[in-house]
Design an enzyme around this catalytic site. Structure first.
Site, PDB file in Angstrom:
ATOM      1  N   TYR A 140     -45.903  14.848  -5.806  1.00 13.38           N
ATOM      2  CA  TYR A 140     -46.472  15.442  -6.761  1.00 13.38           C
ATOM      3  C   TYR A 140     -47.855  15.195  -6.989  1.00 13.38           C
ATOM      4  O   TYR A 140     -48.837  15.896  -6.841  1.00 13.38           O
ATOM      5  CB  TYR A 140     -45.367  15.443  -7.948  1.00 13.38           C
ATOM      6  CG  TYR A 140     -46.795  16.235  -9.124  1.00 13.38           C
ATOM      7  CD1 TYR A 140     -46.426  17.732  -9.024  1.00 13.38           C
ATOM      8  CD2 TYR A 140     -47.206  15.869 -10.682  1.00 13.38           C
ATOM      9  CE1 TYR A 140     -47.015  18.641 -10.296  1.00 13.38           C
ATOM     10  CE2 TYR A 140     -47.463  17.041 -11.280  1.00 13.38           C
ATOM     11  CZ  TYR A 140     -47.100  18.000 -11.276  1.00 13.38           C
ATOM     12  OH  TYR A 140     -48.684  18.906 -12.699  1.00 13.38           O
ATOM     13  N   SER A 160     -52.601  17.100 -21.261  1.00 13.76           N
ATOM     14  CA  SER A 160     -52.436  18.359 -20.553  1.00 13.76           C
ATOM     15  C   SER A 160     -52.145  19.474 -21.339  1.00 13.76           C
ATOM     16  O   SER A 160     -50.938  19.160 -21.597  1.00 13.76           O
ATOM     17  CB  SER A 160     -52.474  18.577 -18.928  1.00 13.76           C
ATOM     18  OG  SER A 160     -51.241  19.691 -18.486  1.00 13.76           O
ATOM     19  N   GLN A 175     -56.518  19.777 -22.773  1.00 14.74           N
ATOM     20  CA  GLN A 175     -56.494  20.893 -21.871  1.00 14.74           C
ATOM     21  C   GLN A 175     -55.472  21.931 -22.134  1.00 14.74           C
ATOM     22  O   GLN A 175     -54.801  21.782 -22.295  1.00 14.74           O
ATOM     23  CB  GLN A 175     -56.315  20.211 -20.587  1.00 14.74           C
ATOM     24  CG  GLN A 175     -56.331  21.298 -19.573  1.00 14.74           C
ATOM     25  CD  GLN A 175     -55.503  21.789 -19.228  1.00 14.74           C
ATOM     26  OE1 GLN A 175     -54.068  20.835 -18.924  1.00 14.74           O
ATOM     27  NE2 GLN A 175     -55.203  23.421 -18.622  1.00 14.74           N
ATOM     28  N   ARG A 188     -47.622  24.211  -3.029  1.00 13.17           N
ATOM     29  CA  ARG A 188     -47.791  22.800  -2.375  1.00 13.17           C
ATOM     30  C   ARG A 188     -46.477  22.321  -1.983  1.00 13.17           C
ATOM     31  O   ARG A 188     -45.437  22.441  -2.591  1.00 13.17           O
ATOM     32  CB  ARG A 188     -48.118  21.980  -3.464  1.00 13.17           C
ATOM     33  CG  ARG A 188     -49.464  22.252  -4.507  1.00 13.17           C
ATOM     34  CD  ARG A 188     -49.327  21.348  -6.679  1.00 13.17           C
ATOM     35  NE  ARG A 188     -50.306  22.322  -6.510  1.00 13.17           N
ATOM     36  CZ  ARG A 188     -50.511  22.257  -7.740  1.00 13.17           C
ATOM     37  NH1 ARG A 188     -49.688  22.199  -8.539  1.00 13.17           N
ATOM     38  NH2 ARG A 188     -51.384  23.188  -8.238  1.00 13.17           N
ATOM     39  N   LYS A 206     -63.545  24.350 -17.152  1.00 10.94           N
ATOM     40  CA  LYS A 206     -62.456  23.353 -16.174  1.00 10.94           C
ATOM     41  C   LYS A 206     -62.380  24.679 -14.797  1.00 10.94           C
ATOM     42  O   LYS A 206     -61.465  25.280 -15.065  1.00 10.94           O
ATOM     43  CB  LYS A 206     -61.846  23.663 -16.516  1.00 10.94           C
ATOM     44  CG  LYS A 206     -61.057  22.240 -15.027  1.00 10.94           C
ATOM     45  CD  LYS A 206     -60.284  20.635 -15.896  1.00 10.94           C
ATOM     46  CE  LYS A 206     -59.590  19.826 -14.730  1.00 10.94           C
ATOM     47  NZ  LYS A 206     -58.512  20.837 -13.408  1.00 10.94           N
ATOM     48  N   HIS A 209     -59.724  21.824  -8.783  1.00  6.04           N
ATOM     49  CA  HIS A 209     -58.388  21.706  -9.188  1.00  6.04           C
ATOM     50  C   HIS A 209     -57.241  20.099  -8.033  1.00  6.04           C
ATOM     51  O   HIS A 209     -56.142  19.986  -8.139  1.00  6.04           O
ATOM     52  CB  HIS A 209     -57.449  22.644  -9.057  1.00  6.04           C
ATOM     53  CG  HIS A 209     -56.389  22.467 -10.202  1.00  6.04           C
ATOM     54  ND1 HIS A 209     -56.318  23.664 -11.661  1.00  6.04           N
ATOM     55  CD2 HIS A 209     -55.234  22.176 -10.549  1.00  6.04           C
ATOM     56  CE1 HIS A 209     -55.128  23.147 -12.549  1.00  6.04           C
ATOM     57  NE2 HIS A 209     -54.713  22.734 -11.404  1.00  6.04           N
ATOM     58  N   ARG A 211     -55.633  21.325  -5.045  1.00  7.83           N
ATOM     59  CA  ARG A 211     -54.226  22.088  -5.381  1.00  7.83           C
ATOM     60  C   ARG A 211     -54.035  23.828  -4.965  1.00  7.83           C
ATOM     61  O   ARG A 211     -53.482  24.010  -5.637  1.00  7.83           O
ATOM     62  CB  ARG A 211     -53.526  21.195  -6.675  1.00  7.83           C
ATOM     63  CG  ARG A 211     -53.357  20.009  -6.487  1.00  7.83           C
ATOM     64  CD  ARG A 211     -53.826  19.028  -7.309  1.00  7.83           C
ATOM     65  NE  ARG A 211     -52.424  19.346  -8.332  1.00  7.83           N
ATOM     66  CZ  ARG A 211     -51.485  18.363  -7.868  1.00  7.83           C
ATOM     67  NH1 ARG A 211     -51.368  17.477  -6.740  1.00  7.83           N
ATOM     68  NH2 ARG A 211     -50.270  18.473  -8.111  1.00  7.83           N
TER      69      ARG A 211
HETATM   70  C1  FMN Z   1     -50.689  15.617 -10.419  1.00  8.42           C
HETATM   71  C2  FMN Z   1     -51.866  16.556 -10.773  1.00  8.42           C
HETATM   72  C3  FMN Z   1     -51.504  17.384 -11.666  1.00  8.42           C
HETATM   73  C4  FMN Z   1     -52.382  18.061 -12.291  1.00  8.42           C
HETATM   74  N1  FMN Z   1     -52.316  19.113 -13.670  1.00  8.42           N
HETATM   75  C5  FMN Z   1     -53.105  19.704 -13.783  1.00  8.42           C
HETATM   76  C6  FMN Z   1     -52.980  20.275 -15.158  1.00  8.42           C
HETATM   77  O1  FMN Z   1     -52.407  20.526 -15.986  1.00  8.42           O
HETATM   78  N2  FMN Z   1     -53.641  21.194 -15.804  1.00  8.42           N
HETATM   79  C7  FMN Z   1     -55.455  20.689 -14.920  1.00  8.42           C
HETATM   80  O2  FMN Z   1     -55.970  21.546 -15.781  1.00  8.42           O
HETATM   81  N3  FMN Z   1     -56.054  20.353 -14.025  1.00  8.42           N
HETATM   82  C8  FMN Z   1     -54.502  19.371 -13.108  1.00  8.42           C
HETATM   83  N4  FMN Z   1     -54.738  19.070 -12.392  1.00  8.42           N
HETATM   84  C9  FMN Z   1     -56.180  18.857 -11.913  1.00  8.42           C
HETATM   85  C10 FMN Z   1     -57.152  17.959 -12.008  1.00  8.42           C
HETATM   86  O3  FMN Z   1     -56.807  17.908 -13.635  1.00  8.42           O
HETATM   87  C11 FMN Z   1     -58.060  17.256 -11.686  1.00  8.42           C
HETATM   88  O4  FMN Z   1     -58.816  18.836 -11.095  1.00  8.42           O
HETATM   89  C12 FMN Z   1     -57.857  16.564 -10.097  1.00  8.42           C
HETATM   90  O5  FMN Z   1     -56.355  15.712 -10.182  1.00  8.42           O
HETATM   91  C13 FMN Z   1     -59.497  15.784  -9.696  1.00  8.42           C
HETATM   92  O6  FMN Z   1     -58.628  15.609  -8.370  1.00  8.42           O
HETATM   93  P1  FMN Z   1     -58.901  13.865  -7.828  1.00  8.42           P
HETATM   94  O7  FMN Z   1     -57.108  13.897  -8.337  1.00  8.42           O
HETATM   95  O8  FMN Z   1     -58.956  13.513  -6.704  1.00  8.42           O
HETATM   96  O9  FMN Z   1     -59.634  13.414  -9.248  1.00  8.42           O
HETATM   97  C14 FMN Z   1     -53.733  17.968 -11.878  1.00  8.42           C
HETATM   98  C15 FMN Z   1     -54.155  17.095 -10.785  1.00  8.42           C
HETATM   99  C16 FMN Z   1     -52.772  15.964 -10.137  1.00  8.42           C
HETATM  100  C17 FMN Z   1     -53.275  15.218  -9.389  1.00  8.42           C
END
Ligand code: FMN
Length: 405
Positions: free
Chosen positions: A28, A110, A131, A168, A255, A279, A282
Site C-alpha cells: 500500500y 491524515s 490534513q 493502484r 496540498k 500525491h 499515487r
Molecule cells: C501510503 C500512503 C498514504 C497516503 N495517504 C494520504 C492521505 O491520507 N492524505 C494525503 O493528503 N496524502 C496522502 N498520501 C500522499 C502523501 O501525503 C505524500 O504526498 C506522498 O507520500 C509524498 O511522496 P513520498 O511518499 O515519496 O515522500 C499518501 C501517501 C502514501 C505513500
C-alpha cells in the site's frame, strides 16, 4: 549497536520494513497508480539535480533550524499525511507524531488515519497538523474541522488532488482493507511477521479512527468501506477554500499543486501555503515529478507565500536540493512509513536522524552554515554536463529558469 542504528539509509529502512510489515500494507505504501511512472520519476528527478561543491569555507556553528508556517522547526522537514498509518505498525500515527515531536518537526495527521485526532492529541506532546479530505457529508467535514481546532492543530492541510482515486493495482490484487480480512493468505503472511501481529493484537486502534463513531451508517466495516468509497466529493473546487478557512480560523495549506496556474488560483482563493505534490505518484500517473514542478511554482507564487514540496524525498541531499530550488520545507511520506514499519517510533526517529545528519553534512560540503541561506547558488547548473542536459529535456529545471530567480 541496536538493530536500527545499523540502518544507514532510508532505502535500507525500506528493506527492513519489507521484512516486518504484512505485504498488503507494505505494498500500500510502496505503490503508485497504474504504471507507477510518476512514482519512479519523483525519485529519479532528484538524482538529476547536481549540487555545487565549495571548499575552504568556515563550517563552524552550522544551523538547520528555520520556521515553517510560523512554527519553529529543527530542520526544514515535515511528515506528510498518510492514510492507514496505524497499519504499518500498531498505533502508528501516535508513534510517528511522538518521533516527529522529539525531532522538532511537524507531523501531519491524515483524515484517513487509524488513530483519531483526539487519540493522537492525548498521546503526543507537541501540536500536530491535520490534513483534510473534503467529503460529500459536509456536516461530518465541519465536525472534523472543529475537532482539529479543539485538538489545537495549528495548521490545516487541505488536500485537493484526490476527488477521485487513481487506481493502484497492488491494492486491488492484495484485497487491501483496514482492519485486514482474516483470509488464509493473510494468516500465512502474519505467521511470518509475528511482531507486527503481536503488537496489533495489543491495540484497539484498527479501523479509521476519525470516521468510525462520527458518522451515521458507518459503524461496521462493510458499511464503512461503502461510505468512504462514495464520500470523496467530486464537486470540490476553489470556492471551498473560503468556508474551510473560515471554519478552521487558522492557516490552511493547499496540498496537491503541480501547476503554476493552480498555484496562483490557490493563492487567489486564500491558501496560506502550498505543497507541491503529485500525491507520491499515487494519482495522475504520467504527471511530472514534484521536484521538477517546483521551480516554476516558486517563480509564480514564491514571493507571496511559502511553498513546500513532497514526493521522492529520501535523503538529506534531496532535502537540500528542494530548499535550493525554493521550497521552505520538504515533506516525507514513505520515508517515515518505512521507519515506522521497521521499528515503530524508534524507526521514525532513526529516519529523521539519518535525514538530519545527511542534510547537515551536505550543507557543509556545499559551503553553507545556515539552511536559511541555501539557494539556487548551491546547485551546479553547468550547462554542458550530460546529466543536466538530459534533465532539461524532461523537466523545467533549465539553468536559465533557476538563474532568473
Ligand atoms: C501510503 C500512503 C498514504 C497516503 N495517504 C494520504 C492521505 O491520507 N492524505 C494525503 O493528503 N496524502 C496522502 N498520501 C500522499 C502523501 O501525503 C505524500 O504526498 C506522498 O507520500 C509524498 O511522496 P513520498 O511518499 O515519496 O515522500 C499518501 C501517501 C502514501 C505513500
Amino acid at each position: 549497536m541496536s538493530r536500527l542504528d545499523k540502518v544507514l539509509t532510508v532505502d535500507e529502512m525500506k528493506a527492513c520494513a519489507r521484512r516486518r510489515v504484512p505485504k498488503q500494507f507494505f505494498d500500500y505504501a510502496d505503490s503508485g497508480s497504474w504504471t507507477e511512472s510518476t512514482y519512479r520519476a519523483n525519485r529519479a528527478d532528484f538524482e538529476k539535480i547536481l549540487l555545487r561543491q565549495r571548499i575552504a569555507r568556515s563550517l563552524e556553528d552550522r544551523s538547520l533550524a528555520t520556521a515553517i508556517a510560523g512554527q519553529d522547526v529543527a530542520m526544514p522537514v515535515a511528515l506528510s499525511p498518510t492514510g492507514l498509518t496505524g497499519m504499518q505498525c500498531a498505533d502508528g500515527e501516535i508513534k510517528a507524531a511522538r518521533a516527529a515531536a522529539s525531532a522538532g518537526v511537524p507531523f501531519t495527521l491524515s483524515t484517513m488515519s487509524i488513530c483519531s485526532i483526539e487519540d493522537v492529541a492525548a498521546n503526543s506532546s507537541r501540536p500536530f497538523w491535520f490534513q483534510l479530505y473534503v467529503m460529500r457529508d459536509r456536516k461530518f467535514i465541519e465536525r472534523l474541522i472543529d475537532r482539529a481546532k479543539a485538538a489545537k492543530c495549528p495548521v490545516l492541510v487541505l488536500t485537493m488532488d484526490l476527488q477521485i482515486l487513481g487506481q493502484r493495482h497492488k491494492d486491488i490484487r492484495n484485497g487491501l482493507s483496514a482492519p485486514p480480512k482474516f483470509t488464509p493468505r493473510f494468516l500465512f503472511e502474519i505467521a511470518r511477521k509475528p511482531q507486527w501481529a503481536f503488537e496489533m493484537l495489543g491495540t484497539k486502534r484498527r479501523s479509521f479512527g476519525n470516521i468510525v463513531g462520527h458518522v451515521d451508517n458507518a459503524g461496521d466495516l462493510a458499511s464503512l468501506s461503502a461510505w468512504t468509497a462514495n464520500q470523496f466529493d467530486l464537486t470540490l473546487n476553489w470556492k471551498d477554500v473560503a468556508w474551510i478557512k473560515n471554519r478552521f480560523g487558522g492557516p490552511v495549506i493547499v496540498k496537491g499543486v503541480l501547476d503554476p496556474e493552480d498555484a496562483k488560483l490557490a493563492l487567489a482563493h486564500g491558501a496560506d501555503g502550498i505543497i507541491v505534490s503529485n500525491h507520491g505518484g499515487r494519482q495522475l500517473d504520467g504527471a511530472r515529478s514534484s521536484i521538477s514542478a517546483l521551480p516554476a511554482i516558486v517563480e509564480a507564487v514564491g514571493d507571496k507565500t511559502e511553498v513546500y514540496v513532497d514526493g521522492g524525498v529520501a535523503s538529506g541531499q534531496d532535502v537540500l536540493k528542494a530548499i535550493a530550488l525554493g521550497a521552505k520545507a520538504a515533506f516525507i511520506g514513505r520515508a517515515f512509513l518505512w521507519g515506522l514499519g521497521a521499528g515503530g517510533e524508534a524507526g521514525v526517529a532513526r529516519v529523521l536522524d539519518i535525514l538530519r545528519r545527511e542534510l547537515d553534512v551536505t550543507m557543509a560540503l556545499c559551503g553553507e552554515r545556515d539552511i536559511r541561506k541555501v539557494g539556487p547558488h548551491n546547485l551546479d547548473l553547468g550547462g554542458t554536463w550530460p546529466r543536466i542536459g538530459s534533465m532539461r529535456e524532461t523537466t523545467p529545471l533549465a539553468a536559465a529558469d533557476i538563474r532568473t530567480r
